[in-house]
Enzyme design. Structure first.
Site, PDB file in Angstrom:
ATOM      1  N   LYS A   1      26.458 -47.685   6.252  1.00 30.81           N
ATOM      2  CA  LYS A   1      25.608 -46.808   7.062  1.00 30.81           C
ATOM      3  C   LYS A   1      24.202 -46.828   6.476  1.00 30.81           C
ATOM      4  CE  LYS A   1      25.416 -42.001   8.826  1.00 30.81           C
ATOM      5  NZ  LYS A   1      26.108 -40.691   8.857  1.00 30.81           N
TER       6      LYS A   1
ATOM      7  N   SER B   1      27.120 -38.522  13.463  1.00 35.05           N
ATOM      8  CA  SER B   1      25.978 -39.392  13.315  1.00 35.05           C
ATOM      9  C   SER B   1      26.329 -40.830  12.925  1.00 35.05           C
ATOM     10  CB  SER B   1      25.048 -38.824  12.239  1.00 35.05           C
ATOM     11  OG  SER B   1      25.677 -38.834  10.969  1.00 35.05           O
TER      12      SER B   1
ATOM     13  N   SER C   1      30.502 -36.090  11.023  1.00 31.91           N
ATOM     14  CA  SER C   1      29.920 -37.395  11.346  1.00 31.91           C
ATOM     15  C   SER C   1      30.769 -38.614  11.008  1.00 31.91           C
ATOM     16  CB  SER C   1      28.576 -37.556  10.659  1.00 31.91           C
ATOM     17  OG  SER C   1      27.604 -36.926  11.428  1.00 31.91           O
TER      18      SER C   1
HETATM   19  N1  GLN Z   1      26.887 -33.274  14.412  1.00 30.76           N
HETATM   20  C1  GLN Z   1      26.602 -32.477  13.258  1.00 30.76           C
HETATM   21  C2  GLN Z   1      25.127 -32.241  13.148  1.00 30.76           C
HETATM   22  O1  GLN Z   1      24.435 -32.609  14.026  1.00 30.76           O
HETATM   23  C3  GLN Z   1      27.151 -33.125  12.030  1.00 30.76           C
HETATM   24  C4  GLN Z   1      26.379 -34.317  11.618  1.00 30.76           C
HETATM   25  C5  GLN Z   1      26.918 -34.915  10.349  1.00 30.76           C
HETATM   26  O2  GLN Z   1      28.083 -34.721  10.004  1.00 30.76           O
HETATM   27  N2  GLN Z   1      26.052 -35.618   9.649  1.00 30.76           N
HETATM   28  O3  GLN Z   1      24.640 -31.694  12.216  1.00 30.76           O
END
Ligand code: GLN
Length: 485
Positions: free
Chosen positions: A76, A151, A175
């Site tokens: 990532k 994400s 995410s």
């Molecule tokens: N969707 C969540 C957010 O927008 C979690 C994102 C994540 O786990 N990095 O914060």
């Protein structure tokens, strides 16, 4: 070769059915010809991948092969890679080439893995749909009109589209698990502190955790073996022995008690998703596990608490991006203040700005007690809910997400609707518990996930249950139409 799991590819390499160079070229060719459909990579590191593959072939022939010798993976784009741009999905870091590797990047290099490139993601890991990336959205390989989740949507999509057999990812509120569910793959968020955060660009430091994404629980165990471990450079790293996560995969699960939280089967859950999850639970029961109804009474407070704590931490973490030291700097600033203002205004996207505003507000003098302190108290109640549940059960199971993948733009003008996609994943981050998502069926021809939440540092047990489930089912082996096997 792309139809194989990491474990199968390892055997193939050992038996010399193919070389690491052949394997690496095969995936690089697929990326070249197919990734324009998905936009799942931000950078492809062809030359260094082939160089490490050649080195791996030498090591394989001399019998010096380390655990992942010659196996391709993707990182990532939140993990710093020495000499390779690390953008975090943001214009702010579009020109950032780190002078060092994240700890887990070093771990994979030492294990002999071949890095194909860096995967697309929501900007600074903020999002549930991969629509906030500066590099454009990632498309779900199962349905290219739909989001892959976020994400870590790029990491999930490369695996689903079979452009890489495995990838690293991070999970602050879901995410890893949410995109894993939406893309039909297996993803694991370890216990907070299990995997070093050193060199992993910070979003919300008390919630962020790196972890693996792959086709199967067995592959996730192989990857976690490389990622997990104490790191003195991360002050929240856990000083605990790392078990061999592959050693206990096959244990019998008869006699285990699986807790089913009623709050995870509420009216927000899509009925077809519920059915797929209930069938998965029935399979665990068939293998001798006992299902037990439990309650996590503060679950409904996890989204509001998270959306105070995560933005608060983000507003502090992102203050370092000021145009002065590295990253984006606006053109022709008239003075220092103008440079700060315009570099941040032009370098960050809308969702990141929204989080910084919310976070700074919650931390401001008049509101700190009302919002931040209150959210921290709620966080403790959520943790306590899990602690009492684990007095009665060995593992908790339920859906990963309320719905399968949604179409691009479907929640674009409603941030709260987007935030609710993480309603079942966020609590594990607030409590610091390990959790994973496994493919457990399809709704409208789109994959959905079963979530397991484990006791602290019991990743091995979670992987064991996941592996036993995958031995009896083939959801994790399906691939999207058009992906030739
Ligand atoms: N969707 C969540 C957010 O927008 C979690 C994102 C994540 O786990 N990095 O914060």
């Amino acid at each position: 070769m792309h139809n194989k799991t990491l474990a199968e590819l390892k055997i193939g390499l050992a038996k010399r059915e193919f070389s690491s160079v052949e394997l690496t070229r095969h995936f690089l060719d697929r990326i070249k010809s197919l990734d324009e459909n998905y936009n799942s990579f931000i950078s492809v590191t062809e030359d260094s991948a082939l160089a490490s593959a050649r080195q791996a072939d030498t090591n394989l022939s001399t019998g010096e092969a380390s655990a992942l010798c010659g196996l391709p993976i993707a990182h990532k784009d939140i993990f710093c890679t020495n000499g390779v741009r690390t953008s975090c999905g943001s214009r702010m870091l579009d020109n950032f080439v780190p002078p060092y590797n994240a700890r887990i990047v070093d771990n994979f290099a030492a294990a002999g893995a071949v890095v194909l490139g860096k995967t697309n993601m929501d900007e600074f890991a903020m999002g549930s749909s991969n629509e906030t990336s500066y590099y454009g959205p990632v498309k779900n390989p199962w349905h290219t009109d739909c989001v892959p989740g976020g994400s870590s949507g790029g990491s999930a999509a490369v695996i689903a589209a079979r452009l890489a057999p495995a990838a690293t990812a991070t999970d602050t509120g879901g995410s890893i698990r949410q995109p894993a569910a939406l893309c039909g793959i297996t993803g694991l968020k370890p216990t907070y502190g299990r995997v070093s955060r050193w060199g992993m660009i910070a979003f919300a430091s008390s919630l962020d955790q790196g972890g693996p994404m792959a086709h199967s629980a067995e592959d996730a165990a192989m990857l976690l073996n490389i990622m997990a471990g104490f790191d003195a450079r991360d002050s929240t790293s856990a000083e605990r022995k790392v078990p061999d996560y592959t050693a206990t995969l096959n244990q019998d699960i008869a006699g285990l008690t699986v807790g089913i939280p009623s709050e995870y089967f509420d009216e927000g859950l899509n009925p077809a998703t519920e059915q797929a999850v209930r069938e998965a639970l029935a399979e665990l029961e068939k293998q001798g596990a006992t299902l037990k109804d439990i309650s996590l009474p503060h679950s409904h407070l996890s989204v509001p608490a998270y959306y105070v704590i995560a933005p608060a931490e983000a507003s502090a973490n992102l203050s370092r991006f000021d145009g002065a030291r590295y990253g984006y700097r606006c053109k022709d600033p008239v003075d220092l203040h103008d440079m700060y203002m315009r570099s941040r205004a032009e370098g960050f996207g809308d969702e990141v700005k929204r989080r910084i505003l919310v976070g700074a507000y919650c931390l401001s003098a008049g509101y700190y007690d009302a919002y931040y302190n209150k959210a921290m108290q709620v966080r403790r109640l959520i943790k306590n809910d899990f602690e009492s549940a684990f007095n009665e059960v060995d593992i908790i199971a339920g859906p990963t997400c309320p719905n399968p993948a949604f179409e691009f733009g479907a929640k674009g003008d409603n941030p709260v609707a987007m935030y609710l996609e993480d309603i079942y994943t966020i609590a594990a981050n607030l409590a610091g518990l390990p959790a994973m998502s496994l493919p457990c069926g399809f709704v409208d021809e789109k994959p959905v996930g079963l979530q397991l939440i484990g006791q602290y540092f019991e990743e091995a047990r979670m992987l064991n249950i996941a592996h036993r489930y995958q031995l009896a089912t083939d959801w994790h082996q399906q691939s999207p139409a058009g992906i030739q096997l």
